[in-house]
Design an enzyme around this catalytic site. Structure first.
Site, PDB file in Angstrom:
ATOM      1  N   TYR A 130      37.490  35.557  39.452  1.00 41.27           N
ATOM      2  CA  TYR A 130      36.576  35.665  40.588  1.00 41.27           C
ATOM      3  C   TYR A 130      35.743  34.378  40.691  1.00 41.27           C
ATOM      4  O   TYR A 130      35.668  33.588  39.743  1.00 41.27           O
ATOM      5  CB  TYR A 130      35.677  36.892  40.393  1.00 41.27           C
ATOM      6  CG  TYR A 130      34.717  37.148  41.523  1.00 41.27           C
ATOM      7  CD1 TYR A 130      35.174  37.481  42.794  1.00 41.27           C
ATOM      8  CD2 TYR A 130      33.340  37.056  41.324  1.00 41.27           C
ATOM      9  CE1 TYR A 130      34.292  37.720  43.827  1.00 41.27           C
ATOM     10  CE2 TYR A 130      32.445  37.299  42.355  1.00 41.27           C
ATOM     11  CZ  TYR A 130      32.921  37.624  43.613  1.00 41.27           C
ATOM     12  OH  TYR A 130      32.041  37.850  44.638  1.00 41.27           O
ATOM     13  N   ASN A 162      32.745  33.390  40.425  1.00 39.55           N
ATOM     14  CA  ASN A 162      31.701  32.981  39.476  1.00 39.55           C
ATOM     15  C   ASN A 162      32.172  32.968  38.026  1.00 39.55           C
ATOM     16  O   ASN A 162      31.369  32.771  37.119  1.00 39.55           O
ATOM     17  CB  ASN A 162      30.485  33.905  39.608  1.00 39.55           C
ATOM     18  CG  ASN A 162      30.761  35.328  39.148  1.00 39.55           C
ATOM     19  OD1 ASN A 162      31.912  35.727  38.988  1.00 39.55           O
ATOM     20  ND2 ASN A 162      29.705  36.097  38.952  1.00 39.55           N
ATOM     21  N   LYS A 163      33.474  33.153  37.802  1.00 42.12           N
ATOM     22  CA  LYS A 163      33.966  33.210  36.429  1.00 42.12           C
ATOM     23  C   LYS A 163      34.200  31.804  35.868  1.00 42.12           C
ATOM     24  O   LYS A 163      34.058  30.801  36.567  1.00 42.12           O
ATOM     25  CB  LYS A 163      35.257  34.036  36.363  1.00 42.12           C
ATOM     26  CG  LYS A 163      35.061  35.506  36.716  1.00 42.12           C
ATOM     27  CD  LYS A 163      34.044  36.174  35.809  1.00 42.12           C
ATOM     28  CE  LYS A 163      34.001  37.682  35.934  1.00 42.12           C
ATOM     29  NZ  LYS A 163      33.489  38.173  37.226  1.00 42.12           N
ATOM     30  N   THR A 164      34.560  31.744  34.593  1.00 44.75           N
ATOM     31  CA  THR A 164      34.662  30.456  33.891  1.00 44.75           C
ATOM     32  C   THR A 164      35.763  29.571  34.445  1.00 44.75           C
ATOM     33  O   THR A 164      35.675  28.350  34.369  1.00 44.75           O
ATOM     34  CB  THR A 164      34.880  30.697  32.395  1.00 44.75           C
ATOM     35  OG1 THR A 164      35.972  31.617  32.234  1.00 44.75           O
ATOM     36  CG2 THR A 164      33.636  31.297  31.762  1.00 44.75           C
ATOM     37  N   ILE A 165      36.846  30.153  34.947  1.00 51.78           N
ATOM     38  CA  ILE A 165      37.750  29.453  35.851  1.00 51.78           C
ATOM     39  C   ILE A 165      37.966  30.371  37.040  1.00 51.78           C
ATOM     40  O   ILE A 165      37.822  31.596  36.918  1.00 51.78           O
ATOM     41  CB  ILE A 165      39.102  29.044  35.216  1.00 51.78           C
ATOM     42  CG1 ILE A 165      39.999  30.254  34.957  1.00 51.78           C
ATOM     43  CG2 ILE A 165      38.892  28.231  33.951  1.00 51.78           C
ATOM     44  CD1 ILE A 165      41.432  29.887  34.591  1.00 51.78           C
TER      45      ILE A 165
END
Length: 423
Positions: A218, A220-223
């Site tokens: 998603y 806002n995730k780390t990738i």
């Protein structure tokens, strides 16, 4: 990499007119943009060669024998439990301290979530409480009125909250002892790893840490792929079933049917879902993946700056670290010591936003939502640790493109507010 900023000298005292620091900002580079443009020009936009490339490269990154790319972590969780044969009425242990999706997918099948309180330090599922629930279930099945397999606990779905992995060794021991499967909600945990002790080798999240591990991409995730997810497993049969069910239960996906020389024909062998990832999304993911460790280190640098500069602020508790964990730092949750402050958590969030600092809360525990309260008769007292922690936690900005000035503004805003509203 960011450098630690000394307390009280990080940045000018913030005001409502200062530059906004968002809660998150996607870290998208020119390579991702160029790859998306190339896909658009290729004429193949849905599931195709870029998705297959993304799956192969992600499998290598987490050391998983099999991966299936899908359009969300929720889809990966749903496909996992369906492939495992979960049936209506069967029960699964789920942490109450999680987002809706972890338990929600059980309701799709008619299975029953058995909520478990959280560990007060890490927010991860409390393994002592999980063990007690499994033991109660085992005792009931040994009794005269033993429930059938249609109502027993058959699985456990841990969440690695914020990217700090749970004790996978103990988790696996419990699963083996009680004969249950593990589906990891690893929405926060890429790239992350754990080890039993300092002498043990690192094991990546997704490297057989669960029967199936579900990741999120998603925004806002780390990738990120914008929206997207991945299921990782060592079980070829589960991978085949998840891939089949991810696209209507068709024997061949569109890429296989329409690329040069392939037959148009297909067969529906099960009533599947529409969970496939597109090549447009995978084009972003391929290059995000190539920078994953660099971006994790940038997040870690932000975390270390916070840990250093806020260590003497007695009105807050900082998140834990562990030398036997590689933390993905998806979140940086700060816990307020409310007895030392004249404002509650929600008012502190309002004050931070007035100073231009984006923040959030992760999460309202499941037992505090009307659906779970009304269906299962739960109250805040049902899970006292999660209830108490929820009232005092704030997630502050942490993302890989964060600048030193932005980090400094967050630090000074927190220091200013704790000074102003100290009892």
């Amino acid at each position: 990499m960011l450098k630690s900023v000394p307390p009280d000298t990080a940045a000018p005292a913030p005001t409502a007119a200062t530059t906004q620091v968002p809660f998150f900002r996607p870290d998208i580079g020119t390579r991702e943009i160029d790859e998306v443009v190339a896909v658009l020009r290729s004429g193949w936009l849905t599931t195709g060669p870029k998705v297959r490339q993304f799956e192969r490269e992600f499998a290598t990154a987490v050391n998983a024998p099999h991966t299936v790319a899908v359009n969300s972590c929720t889809a990966a969780l749903h496909l996992a439990i369906e492939a495992l044969g979960l049936r209506a009425g069967q029960r699964v242990l789920v942490p109450t301290m999680t987002f809706a999706a972890t338990a929600e997918v059980l309701h799709y099948i008619g299975a029953v979530p058995v909520l478990v309180d959280c560990d007060p330090v890490t927010f991860n599922l409390d393994l002592d409480q999980a063990e007690k629930a499994l033991e109660r279930d085992a005792d009931a099945r040994r009794g005269a009125a033993a429930p059938s397999d249609d109502t027993r606990i058959v699985g456990i779905m841990p969440v690695h909250v914020g990217g700090l992995m749970i004790d996978c060794d103990r988790l696996r021991a419990l699963a083996d002892q009680y004969g249950v499967w593990i589906v990891e909600d690893a929405a926060h945990a890429f790239p992350a790893a754990w080890r039993k002790n300092s002498d043990a080798p690192w094991q990546r999240c997704g490297d057989q840490t669960g029967t199936v591990t579900a990741f999120s991409f998603y925004a806002n995730k780390t990738i990120t792929t914008g929206e997207g997810g991945m299921a990782a497993t060592a079980d070829a049969g589960l991978a085949d079933r998840m891939r089949l069910m991810s696209l209507h239960g068709l024997t061949n996906d569109a890429w296989d049917r329409y690329r040069g020389g392939k037959s148009w024909d297909y067969r529906i062998v099960a009533p599947g879902y529409k969970y496939n990832l597109t090549d447009v999304a995978a084009a972003i993911g391929i290059h995000q993946l190539s920078r994953a460790e660099e971006m994790r280190q940038n997040r870690e640098a932000v975390a270390l700056a916070y840990l250093d500069a806020l260590s003497d602020v007695t009105e807050i508790e900082l998140p834990p670290t562990d030398p036997n964990r590689i933390h993905s730092w998806h979140l940086f949750p700060v816990r307020l010591r409310l007895d030392t402050l004249s404002l509650d958590r929600d008012r502190i969030i309002d004050e931070l936003r007035d100073l231009g600092i984006g923040c959030s809360v992760h999460w309202r525990p499941l037992h505090c939502h009307p659906y779970y309260q009304e269906r299962f008769g739960l109250t805040p007292e049902s899970f006292p640790t999660a209830s108490a922690q929820f009232e005092r936690v704030i997630s502050i900005p942490i993302f890989s493109s964060m600048t030193e000035d932005e980090v400094g503004r967050v630090i000074e805003s927190i220091r200013q507010l704790t000074r102003t509203f100290r009892r």
